[in-house]
Design a protein around this motif. Structure first.
Motif, PDB file in Angstrom:
ATOM      1  N   SER A 159       0.780  -1.289   0.025  1.00 50.68           N
ATOM      2  CA  SER A 159      -0.049  -0.134  -0.020  1.00 50.68           C
ATOM      3  C   SER A 159       0.763   1.298  -0.051  1.00 50.68           C
ATOM      4  N   ASN A 160       0.458   2.299  -0.498  1.00 47.70           N
ATOM      5  CA  ASN A 160       1.164   3.366  -0.826  1.00 47.70           C
ATOM      6  C   ASN A 160       1.109   4.648   0.282  1.00 47.70           C
ATOM      7  N   PHE A 161      -0.130   4.374   0.859  1.00 48.61           N
ATOM      8  CA  PHE A 161      -0.591   5.546   1.880  1.00 48.61           C
ATOM      9  C   PHE A 161      -1.422   4.942   3.012  1.00 48.61           C
ATOM     10  N   PHE A 162      -2.671   5.148   3.062  1.00 48.21           N
ATOM     11  CA  PHE A 162      -3.520   4.145   3.888  1.00 48.21           C
ATOM     12  C   PHE A 162      -3.491   2.748   3.422  1.00 48.21           C
ATOM     13  N   TYR A 163      -4.114   1.647   4.296  1.00 51.26           N
ATOM     14  CA  TYR A 163      -3.860   0.538   3.833  1.00 51.26           C
ATOM     15  C   TYR A 163      -4.856   0.307   2.590  1.00 51.26           C
ATOM     16  N   PHE A 164      -5.795   1.375   2.304  1.00 58.95           N
ATOM     17  CA  PHE A 164      -7.019   0.891   1.272  1.00 58.95           C
ATOM     18  C   PHE A 164      -6.459   1.590   0.011  1.00 58.95           C
ATOM     19  N   GLN A 165      -5.037   1.996  -0.169  1.00 59.89           N
ATOM     20  CA  GLN A 165      -4.742   2.696  -1.409  1.00 59.89           C
ATOM     21  C   GLN A 165      -3.407   1.724  -1.770  1.00 59.89           C
ATOM     22  N   PRO A 166      -3.855   0.787  -2.518  1.00 56.47           N
ATOM     23  CA  PRO A 166      -2.803  -0.100  -3.050  1.00 56.47           C
ATOM     24  C   PRO A 166      -2.133   0.515  -4.244  1.00 56.47           C
ATOM     25  N   ALA A 167      -0.711   0.151  -4.049  1.00 56.55           N
ATOM     26  CA  ALA A 167       0.251   0.887  -4.898  1.00 56.55           C
ATOM     27  C   ALA A 167       0.102   0.120  -6.233  1.00 56.55           C
ATOM     28  N   LEU A 168       0.021   1.123  -7.156  1.00 55.51           N
ATOM     29  CA  LEU A 168       0.021   0.649  -8.715  1.00 55.51           C
ATOM     30  C   LEU A 168       1.455   0.139  -9.088  1.00 55.51           C
ATOM     31  N   ASN A 169       1.552  -0.738  -9.875  1.00 59.59           N
ATOM     32  CA  ASN A 169       2.757  -1.235 -10.200  1.00 59.59           C
ATOM     33  C   ASN A 169       3.543  -0.483 -11.439  1.00 59.59           C
ATOM     34  N   TYR A 170       4.609   0.349 -10.977  1.00 62.77           N
ATOM     35  CA  TYR A 170       5.628   0.875 -12.027  1.00 62.77           C
ATOM     36  C   TYR A 170       6.881   0.249 -12.046  1.00 62.77           C
ATOM     37  N   GLY A 171       7.076  -0.935 -11.261  1.00 67.04           N
ATOM     38  CA  GLY A 171       8.233  -1.525 -11.249  1.00 67.04           C
ATOM     39  C   GLY A 171       9.035  -1.180 -10.284  1.00 67.04           C
ATOM     40  N   PHE A 172      10.166  -2.038 -10.162  1.00 68.63           N
ATOM     41  CA  PHE A 172      11.509  -1.794  -9.222  1.00 68.63           C
ATOM     42  C   PHE A 172      12.516  -1.272  -9.813  1.00 68.63           C
ATOM     43  N   ALA A 173      13.387  -0.368  -9.291  1.00 72.28           N
ATOM     44  CA  ALA A 173      14.420   0.238 -10.162  1.00 72.28           C
ATOM     45  C   ALA A 173      15.458  -0.977 -10.015  1.00 72.28           C
ATOM     46  N   ASN A 174      15.514  -1.712  -8.813  1.00 70.69           N
ATOM     47  CA  ASN A 174      16.468  -2.615  -8.844  1.00 70.69           C
ATOM     48  C   ASN A 174      15.975  -3.818  -8.405  1.00 70.69           C
ATOM     49  N   PRO A 175      15.263  -4.656  -9.130  1.00 71.21           N
ATOM     50  CA  PRO A 175      14.524  -5.774  -8.151  1.00 71.21           C
ATOM     51  C   PRO A 175      15.549  -6.640  -7.801  1.00 71.21           C
ATOM     52  N   ASP A 176      14.995  -7.201  -6.524  1.00 69.33           N
ATOM     53  CA  ASP A 176      15.775  -8.241  -5.655  1.00 69.33           C
ATOM     54  C   ASP A 176      15.635  -9.431  -6.428  1.00 69.33           C
ATOM     55  N   PRO A 177      16.880 -10.221  -6.742  1.00 67.23           N
ATOM     56  CA  PRO A 177      16.425 -11.333  -7.677  1.00 67.23           C
ATOM     57  C   PRO A 177      16.114 -12.461  -6.748  1.00 67.23           C
ATOM     58  N   ALA A 178      16.323 -12.127  -5.184  1.00 70.07           N
ATOM     59  CA  ALA A 178      15.646 -13.045  -4.489  1.00 70.07           C
ATOM     60  C   ALA A 178      14.216 -13.234  -3.937  1.00 70.07           C
ATOM     61  N   GLN A 179      13.755 -11.868  -4.810  1.00 68.21           N
ATOM     62  CA  GLN A 179      12.285 -11.741  -4.544  1.00 68.21           C
ATOM     63  C   GLN A 179      11.666 -11.482  -5.854  1.00 68.21           C
ATOM     64  N   LYS A 222       9.276   1.708  -7.179  1.00 68.31           N
ATOM     65  CA  LYS A 222       9.665   1.246  -5.669  1.00 68.31           C
ATOM     66  C   LYS A 222      11.261   0.995  -5.806  1.00 68.31           C
ATOM     67  N   GLY A 223      11.916   0.887  -4.750  1.00 69.80           N
ATOM     68  CA  GLY A 223      13.312   0.443  -4.523  1.00 69.80           C
ATOM     69  C   GLY A 223      14.102   1.610  -5.333  1.00 69.80           C
ATOM     70  N   ASP A 224      13.953   2.989  -5.350  1.00 72.57           N
ATOM     71  CA  ASP A 224      14.516   3.691  -6.246  1.00 72.57           C
ATOM     72  C   ASP A 224      14.882   4.919  -5.428  1.00 72.57           C
ATOM     73  N   PRO A 225      15.978   4.783  -4.676  1.00 72.15           N
ATOM     74  CA  PRO A 225      16.471   5.580  -3.548  1.00 72.15           C
ATOM     75  C   PRO A 225      16.894   6.830  -4.182  1.00 72.15           C
ATOM     76  N   SER A 226      17.619   7.109  -5.584  1.00 74.43           N
ATOM     77  CA  SER A 226      18.061   8.108  -6.124  1.00 74.43           C
ATOM     78  C   SER A 226      16.791   8.827  -6.790  1.00 74.43           C
ATOM     79  N   HIS A 227      15.446   8.091  -7.034  1.00 81.42           N
ATOM     80  CA  HIS A 227      14.425   8.451  -7.749  1.00 81.42           C
ATOM     81  C   HIS A 227      14.836   8.528  -9.196  1.00 81.42           C
ATOM     82  N   GLY A 228      15.974   7.901  -9.677  1.00 79.52           N
ATOM     83  CA  GLY A 228      16.414   8.209 -11.098  1.00 79.52           C
ATOM     84  C   GLY A 228      15.161   7.341 -11.989  1.00 79.52           C
ATOM     85  N   GLU A 229      14.624   6.247 -11.655  1.00 81.54           N
ATOM     86  CA  GLU A 229      13.725   5.705 -12.441  1.00 81.54           C
ATOM     87  C   GLU A 229      12.165   6.419 -12.698  1.00 81.54           C
ATOM     88  N   THR A 230      11.912   6.959 -11.593  1.00 82.55           N
ATOM     89  CA  THR A 230      10.852   7.735 -11.147  1.00 82.55           C
ATOM     90  C   THR A 230      10.972   9.047 -12.289  1.00 82.55           C
TER      91      THR A 230
END
Ligand code: NOJ
Ligand code: CA
Length: 538
Positions: A159-179, A222-230
């Protein structure tokens, strides 16, 4: 990045934020609506604003005041119809006002049909439109808020904010291969979501919108600490808008103008949660005193104990990097900020805040009701996920009739109660008085729009802005026009000598007519407590 086209109308834009629930109720059901806004267009025109940011007005269960959209293509019934919104676009443009909608790209409501599909166990078109872990028991994902047990699908959603606001999927900047549930930005799900957002924007632009304020613009990938992909995503959106809708404006809710403007936005706010300098200017807890903080007051408090450098040290960094590329937005407040601007301030104090906001570079935003100094209500029951924010979302106060002219509904049916203070400010009560806050705001908004030197991109130079000192002095200039702005929010009078600025003559454009003179070889500034002025230098 490649050179960006900027709509010329942004140069003299003065924005007004309308929380539609609380502006004007045309049909007596207790909730503001779009025909109500149309009825007030003359008021907005005479206020001197020329752009509106409308909070979300789309179908929604309204668990977060409409930031939980369940249909991006339809105006919520309680506000009217798509045709009403189209009429608002048309009628507003007739009086020189552009309307920006609120785009919530990061999440939907759990009631959205896309999400309901995504919750199903059987794979379908929407399975990857949201971010799901690969097991309902995998809910403890560091760095994310997940909700488990909601779906038939075996997974937890982010969720992006309150629980009832599911995050739309824009992908992960660096997807974790273990996930493996973390998808890259170019996976089909994230790509489909991106296309859909573009479609939504085109839909409303084609109907007559002038752009969007973008909710939580920083939050998409998600997982985009520098915000580069966003940022890359928004740059693509901007390039597309530049080609298809060159007059459109994108305003970020980011709070980091440097990143947002690099990322393709035309405008970004100095939001208190991300930009502490804003609080130092206007929103330190009122009268919090010295304590740990040597400057416990905001600069714009009459105590005269603020530190304007806490704002400018941060602001100037963003100003220098964004100059010529985009605009920094300064606002009186917004629907998330309590208390309102008026807390602890007189109309005279607030007039100086408007003097500042309406003479600074960038894009000023007035939150509805701040132009008359409306109060925040304390201790209200939370409305539509507002919690303490509800206090700054009460109905606009138009006049002395029932419900302050907001609605003809019985008082107990109103969206939120009207300020019960018998002295509450109203438009009607201030309209006749040339010195009222309302008329001061009108004067300043028109002054800005008349003088290119006061507009968004005109040059800006700090002349006097010292830690713990008053007044504040800055220069704005464009071609052969130079304006000098003097502001003393402190209740103590101040005087100051300024060096020769290459000019020797001056005439006052606004405010204290005895506050500046050229004497010998320097400028002398004298300001009474809580006073200010704008001068033209010649
Ligand atoms: C920011 C909006 O301004 C706020 O009102 C909302 O609750 C959150 N984003 C979630 O969309
Ligand atoms: Ca209504």
């Amino acid at each position: 990045m490649k050179s960006q086209t900027t709509p010329s109308w942004l140069e003299d834009a003065v924005f007004y934020e309308i929380y539609p629930q609380s502006f004007c109720d045309s049909n007596g059901d207790g909730i503001g609506d779009i025909p109500g806004i149309i009825d007030k267009l003359d008021y907005l025109k005479c206020l001197g604003i020329n752009a509106v940011w409308l909070n979300p007005c789309f179908e929604s269960p309204f668990s977060d005041a409409g930031y939980d959209v369940s249909d991006y293509y339809r105006v919520a019934q309680r506000y009217g119809t798509n045709d009403d919104l189209k009429r608002l676009f048309v009628e507003a443009r007739k009086v020189g006002i552009r309307v920006l909608l609120d785009l919530v790209p990061g999440h939907t409501s759990i009631e959205h049909p896309w999400f309901k599909q995504s919750c199903k166990q059987a794979r379908n078109e929407y399975s990857d439109w949201y971010i799901w872990t690969d097991s309902a028991w995998k809910w403890d994902v560091p760095g994310y808020r997940t909700v488990s047990g909601h779906s038939e699908r075996d997974g937890s959603f982010v969720s992006n904010f309150f629980y009832f606001q599911p995050a739309l999927n824009y992908g992960f900047a660096n997807p974790d291969p273990a996930q493996p549930w973390q998808q890259p930005v170019n996976a089909p799900g994230p790509q489909a979501v991106r296309q859909e957002m573009r479609k939504i924007m085109a839909f409303w632009m084609d109907l007559g919108a002038s752009g969007f304020r973008v909710d939580m613009a920083f939050s998409l990938v998600k997982g985009d600490p520098s915000h580069g992909e966003t940022m890359r995503f928004w740059q693509e959106m901007r390039a597309w808008l530049n080609g298809k809708y060159p007059d459109a404006c994108l305003v970020a809710e980011w709070g980091n103008p440097n990143l947002a403007i690099q990322g393709g936005f035309h405008v970004d706010f100095t939001l208190p949660f991300a930009f502490p300098g804003y609080s130092a200017l206007l929103r330190k807890p009122y009268g919090s005193g010295p304590g740990q903080d040597p400057y416990g007051f905001s600069f714009f408090d009459p105590a005269g104990l603020g530190n304007v450098r806490e704002f400018f040290d941060e602001y100037m960094q963003h100003y220098e990097t964004t100059r010529g590329k985009g605009q920094i937005a300064l606002m009186t407040g917004n629907h998330d900020i309590t208390p309102r601007l008026s807390k602890g301030r007189t109309p005279g104090d607030m007039a100086l805040v408007f003097l500042f906001l309406l003479t600074m570079p960038g894009t000023p935003f007035i939150y509805y009701g701040d132009e008359i100094g409306m109060n925040s209500l304390e201790g209200l029951p939370s409305k539509e996920g507002g919690y303490q924010r509800s206090g700054a979302r009460t109905p606009m106060q138009w006049d002395d009739s029932a419900n302050a002219g907001f609605s003809t509904a019985p008082a107990e049916q109103l969206y939120l109660p009207i300020d019960p203070d018998p002295e509450r400010p109203t438009v009607f009560g201030q309209d006749w008085d040339p010195n009222s806050l309302l008329n001061t705001v009108r004067k300043l908004a028109f002054l800005r729009r008349k003088h290119t030197a006061l507009c968004a991109s005109a040059d800006f130079e700090l002349i006097y802005a010292q830690a713990g000192k008053y007044p504040l002095v800055y220069k704005r200039s464009w071609k052969d026009e130079t304006a000098l702005v003097l502001i003393n929010p402190s209740s103590r009078p101040v005087s100051l000598n300024l060096p020769d600025m290459g000019k020797k003559g001056c005439d006052v454009l606004y405010g204290a007519a005895d506050s500046l003179q050229f004497w010998g070889d320097s400028w002398q500034v004298r300001l009474a407590g809580v006073s200010g002025a704008v001068w033209r230098l010649q």
